[in-house]
Design an enzyme around this catalytic site. Structure first.
Site, PDB file in Angstrom:
ATOM      1  N   PHE A  84       1.035  -1.206   0.502  1.00  0.00           N
ATOM      2  CA  PHE A  84      -0.206   0.167  -0.117  1.00  0.00           C
ATOM      3  C   PHE A  84       1.136   1.067  -0.389  1.00  0.00           C
ATOM      4  CE2 PHE A  84      -2.465   3.433   2.345  1.00  0.00           C
ATOM      5  CZ  PHE A  84      -3.698   3.560   1.298  1.00  0.00           C
ATOM      6  N   ALA A  86       0.550   6.172  -0.174  1.00  0.00           N
ATOM      7  CA  ALA A  86      -0.972   6.987  -0.322  1.00  0.00           C
ATOM      8  C   ALA A  86       0.341   8.226  -0.328  1.00  0.00           C
ATOM      9  CB  ALA A  86      -1.389   7.028   0.542  1.00  0.00           C
ATOM     10  N   ASN A  88       0.225  12.953  -1.606  1.00  0.00           N
ATOM     11  CA  ASN A  88      -0.864  13.573  -2.116  1.00  0.00           C
ATOM     12  C   ASN A  88       0.389  15.094  -2.030  1.00  0.00           C
ATOM     13  OD1 ASN A  88      -3.843  12.295  -1.340  1.00  0.00           O
ATOM     14  ND2 ASN A  88      -2.940  12.768   0.760  1.00  0.00           N
ATOM     15  N   HIS A  95      -1.936  32.527   4.407  1.00  0.00           N
ATOM     16  CA  HIS A  95      -2.333  32.704   5.716  1.00  0.00           C
ATOM     17  C   HIS A  95      -4.254  32.346   5.326  1.00  0.00           C
ATOM     18  CE1 HIS A  95       0.792  36.623   7.014  1.00  0.00           C
ATOM     19  NE2 HIS A  95       0.722  36.327   5.221  1.00  0.00           N
ATOM     20  N   HIS A  99      -2.360  29.719  11.464  1.00  0.00           N
ATOM     21  CA  HIS A  99      -1.591  30.179  10.276  1.00  0.00           C
ATOM     22  C   HIS A  99      -0.252  31.064  11.555  1.00  0.00           C
ATOM     23  CE1 HIS A  99      -4.128  33.163   9.519  1.00  0.00           C
ATOM     24  NE2 HIS A  99      -3.130  34.147   9.717  1.00  0.00           N
ATOM     25  N   ASP A 101       1.330  34.997  11.413  1.00  0.00           N
ATOM     26  CA  ASP A 101       1.654  36.039  10.253  1.00  0.00           C
ATOM     27  C   ASP A 101       3.255  36.033  11.014  1.00  0.00           C
ATOM     28  OD1 ASP A 101      -1.062  36.189   9.089  1.00  0.00           O
ATOM     29  OD2 ASP A 101      -1.052  38.037  10.153  1.00  0.00           O
ATOM     30  N   HIS A 105       4.987  40.321   7.222  1.00  0.00           N
ATOM     31  CA  HIS A 105       3.352  40.298   6.428  1.00  0.00           C
ATOM     32  C   HIS A 105       3.080  41.640   6.812  1.00  0.00           C
ATOM     33  CE1 HIS A 105      -0.221  39.191   5.329  1.00  0.00           C
ATOM     34  NE2 HIS A 105      -0.433  39.305   6.243  1.00  0.00           N
ATOM     35  N   HIS A 230      -1.777  44.809  12.882  1.00  0.00           N
ATOM     36  CA  HIS A 230      -0.778  43.940  12.118  1.00  0.00           C
ATOM     37  C   HIS A 230       0.717  45.456  12.631  1.00  0.00           C
ATOM     38  CE1 HIS A 230      -3.576  41.174  11.028  1.00  0.00           C
ATOM     39  NE2 HIS A 230      -2.840  41.061  10.401  1.00  0.00           N
TER      40      HIS A 230
END
Length: 280
Positions: A84, A86, A88, A95, A99, A101, A105, A230
């Protein structure tokens, strides 16, 4: 005092393991491997809390993101050799979902995702709960007074602390309309959710915190157009964690946070796996 001692000792141990792993890329760093090699053991009764949402087709991204999280299956099943296998491919904006920053940013010349020091990512936590105020005002902004009220009840926020803001918005995930305040794709002009106000951000900078996290889509409140929080926090080279899950499971004090983002060279942020260790 016991909780503070737990955080201090465990943080030191985790950083020591990280340094050892950095010197030898083959050194195992799982809790089991660390304990068998004389590393730090979790105290009996300590608990781990996952503060991360899964990344999948329901993950919420900023409305203007060109794409969400995309997982493409390369192979899933038996190979020609009979075993087997697997694999991907995935594609995602930096963002979205739980997550990081990175300071770059919103702050030219500040740390990129790969350059954020471990000391800003692994540290004792202070959880400031403003959920009652946010329930009354969906656009609530955490104030300096909120920070000071927390300190009167729980003690001063020391330098090097991860400050997590609990607004209660985690209960709305992943309902896009309830979580963001609007569900129109490509339009970020009518968002409504709580965030951190400028005076609170400046208060956290003055306290020299390690990093700041929140259980909403942004450290700025939904209607913000200037993203001043920010600019203040990231401008001080303080990284932010957004869409943090399960903050209702953490005490105001005593948790140790480990926030490990994807180490994207030159990145402005990236997917984050963040957990908390709770003392016995």
């Amino acid at each position: 005092m016991a909780r503070a001692m737990f955080c201090a000792l465990f943080t030191t141990g985790i950083l020591a393991i990280g340094c050892a792993a950095g010197n030898d890329a083959t050194t195992p760093t799982t809790p089991r491997a660390a304990s068998t090699q004389g590393g730090v053991r979790l105290p009996e009764g300590a608990r781990l809390v996952d503060l991360t949402y899964p990344f999948d087709d329901r993950t919420l991204y900023w409305p203007t993101a060109a794409t969400g999280f995309v997982l493409n299956q390369v192979h899933h099943g038996p190979t020609e050799a009979g075993f087997f296998y697997a694999s991907n491919d995935f594609c995602a904006p930096e963002h979205g979902g739980t997550h990081l920053d990175a300071p770059i940013h919103f702050a030219e010349g500040k740390s990129t995702a790969d350059a954020v020091p471990i000391s800003r990512l692994v540290a004792p936590a202070a959880v400031v709960d403003v959920s009652a105020a946010a329930a009354r005002d969906v656009d609530y902004r955490v104030t300096r007074a909120d920070i000071e009220a927390f300190e009167r009840e729980h003690g001063a926020i020391a330098p090097g602390t991860v400050v997590l803001i609990r607004t209660g918005w985690g209960s709305r995930w992943p309902d896009r309309r309830r979580y963001l305040g609007d569900d129109r794709p490509g339009d970020a002009s009518n968002l409504h959710f709580p965030g951190i106000g400028e005076d609170a951000a400046r208060a956290l900078v003055a306290r020299k915190v390690a990093s700041v996290g929140i259980d909403t889509a942004s450290i700025d409140h939904g209607p913000s157009k200037d993203f001043i929080t920010h600019r203040v926090l990231l401008g001080a080279d303080i990284p932010a964690f957004e869409n943090v899950a399960s903050l209702d499971a953490l005490p105001a004090r005593g948790a140790l946070v480990l926030a490990l983002p994807m180490k994207i060279r030159g990145g402005s942020g990236g997917p984050l796996r963040i957990i908390a260790v709770l003392p016995p």
